[in-house]
Enzyme design. Structure first.
Site, mmCIF file in Angstrom:
data_model
loop_
_atom_site.group_PDB
_atom_site.id
_atom_site.type_symbol
_atom_site.label_atom_id
_atom_site.label_comp_id
_atom_site.label_asym_id
_atom_site.label_seq_id
_atom_site.Cartn_x
_atom_site.Cartn_y
_atom_site.Cartn_z
ATOM 1 N N ASN A 168 4.455 -13.975 -1.351
ATOM 2 C CA ASN A 168 5.363 -14.594 -2.339
ATOM 3 C C ASN A 168 4.977 -14.073 -3.723
ATOM 4 O OD1 ASN A 168 7.555 -16.437 -2.940
ATOM 5 N ND2 ASN A 168 6.037 -17.758 -3.896
ATOM 6 N N LYS A 169 5.700 -14.527 -4.709
ATOM 7 C CA LYS A 169 5.507 -14.065 -6.092
ATOM 8 C C LYS A 169 4.041 -14.031 -6.498
ATOM 9 C CE LYS A 169 7.910 -12.847 -8.389
ATOM 10 N NZ LYS A 169 8.082 -11.367 -8.455
ATOM 11 N N ARG B 93 17.863 -11.703 -7.481
ATOM 12 C CA ARG B 93 16.493 -11.612 -6.957
ATOM 13 C C ARG B 93 16.244 -12.858 -6.120
ATOM 14 N NH1 ARG B 93 15.658 -16.037 -8.591
ATOM 15 N NH2 ARG B 93 13.523 -15.738 -7.944
ATOM 16 N N GLY B 94 15.089 -12.853 -5.433
ATOM 17 C CA GLY B 94 14.823 -13.936 -4.492
ATOM 18 C C GLY B 94 15.171 -13.439 -3.090
ATOM 19 N N ALA B 95 14.271 -13.690 -2.132
ATOM 20 C CA ALA B 95 14.386 -13.056 -0.811
ATOM 21 C C ALA B 95 15.728 -13.306 -0.110
ATOM 22 C CB ALA B 95 13.213 -13.493 0.057
ATOM 23 N N ASP C 151 8.623 -14.469 0.486
ATOM 24 C CA ASP C 151 9.365 -13.222 0.661
ATOM 25 C C ASP C 151 9.188 -12.639 2.055
ATOM 26 O OD1 ASP C 151 9.077 -13.446 -2.404
ATOM 27 O OD2 ASP C 151 10.636 -11.941 -2.031
#
Ligand code: MRU
Length: 355
Positions: free
Chosen positions: A254-255, A55-57, A244
């Site tokens: 973002n998150k 995970r993570g862009a 993101d």
């Protein structure tokens, strides 16, 4: 083939191409275990992205690029000359794995451009793999550069607060927000690093804390709800987060919870930094309203670590990203430079400056 021949787990090795296979450090198991899972097909890779193995862009963009290599391999093996058309279904499956991080589509567009330039009658795997490796290596370099640029903005020593995990685990290595924090820590600019635990996947508690501790950077966890009190108490100079997707006007997805932190930061005179490579800019999203926000299953909120925590029968709304308006961002740090108070003109400049 099992994972015995792989190097040991490390945040900088969350994504490995090893002996013609893609290996992903299973981030769902961290920090208590760090197993690698091996992948041989694009649909399996799409599943790993969807299920949060990786995970993570930037990390999901890099992973999708290697997934495309596996798709090309299968297409060449099954239809030969017709491989380019045959791989398209796999590219679509990869692109649909998660909706918010634009890096996923950006990386796949780069892979498709390379494929389009290749002859029909020669095995395409080599040049396609070379492009995936270039995307991976360039992301690592971009993070080092952002680390240096972002750290220079922090007049320390001061406390910083970060959210989710925008570290090596979420990228090709070193990290975006955590790259800034690593670099600032090395220069003695940080008095303390605070990490939000980041419900419901606990990326802060499980991943950011693990990653920083691997580098012997002390970290203090806070519940999201503690951020206002933390800022009110004083001693926090910056909130540092990743992204993101950055819209053409500078709005940042973002998150979930990032927007709230930005509001709190402005209220308390704390500065707000977003560190993201130019591959996170989406020039086609005019503003934050055009960014698709992923909503995940209610069950992720209703339980924690496999235990049901909510009253049976309760419903849940689980958007996993939010949008921070550009006006709340003090600095957008990219590998192409820093934009203070991002706006459409500055974003255009950065986009045009990318490689
Ligand atoms: O749902 P996740 O864990 O993929 O969300 C990740 C984030 O929101 C990160 O902050 C963002 O992708 C930047 S990673 C360098």
């Amino acid at each position: 083939m099992n994972s015995d021949s792989l190097p040991g787990p490390h945040p900088d090795r969350a994504i490995l191409w090893h002996q013609e296979r893609l290996w992903l450090l299973d981030q769902r198991a961290l920090p208590h275990a760090a197993p690698y899972l091996g992948y041989d097909s694009a649909p399996e890779v799409a599943g790993a992205i969807r299920d949060m193995v990786v995970r993570g862009a930037p990390a999901i963009g890099i992973t999708a690029a290697y997934g495309a290599v596996l798709g090309v391999r299968r297409a060449w093996a099954t239809v030969g000359r017709g491989w380019r058309a045959a791989v398209e279904a796999d590219l679509e499956i990869l692109a649909a794995a998660r909706p918010t991080a634009v890096n996923l589509r950006w990386a796949l567009a780069r892979m498709a451009r390379v494929m389009d330039g290749l002859p029909a009658d020669r095995d395409p795997e080599g040049p396609v793999l070379a492009e995936a490796r270039r995307i991976h290596a360039a992301d690592r370099e971009a993070n080092r550069r952002m680390g240096a640029l972002g750290a220079a903005l922090i007049e320390g020593p001061t406390g910083v607060l970060t959210h989710c995990n925008a570290g090596a685990l979420a990228t090709g290595g070193y990290g975006t927000a955590l790259g800034v924090i690593r670099s600032a820590h090395a220069q003695g600019r940080l008095s303390q690093v605070f990490a939000d635990e980041t419900r419901p996947w606990l990326q802060g508690a499980r991943l950011t804390a693990w990653e920083l501790l691997q580098d012997a950077i002390p970290v203090t966890l806070v519940a999201e709800g503690a951020a206002a009190s933390l800022m009110a108490r004083g001693g926090i100079g910056w909130v540092v987060v990743g992204a993101d997707r950055v819209a053409a006007n500078g709005d940042v997805a973002n998150k979930i919870g990032t927007y709230g932190l930005a509001v709190l930061a402005r209220r308390h005179g704390v500065r707000f930094m977003v560190a993201a490579p130019t591959s996170t800019i989406d020039p086609h999203a005019a503003d934050g309203n055009a960014i698709p926000i992923e909503e995940r299953a209610p069950g992720e909120l209703l339980s924690c670590g496999g235990c049901e925590v909510a009253a049976p029968g309760a419903g849940a709304w689980n958007p996993v990203f939010d949008v921070t308006p550009a006006e709340l961002v003090d600095a957008l740090v990219t590998e192409k430079g820093v934009l203070e108070r991002p706006d459409a003109e500055g974003i255009r400049r950065l986009w045009n400056a990318r490689a």
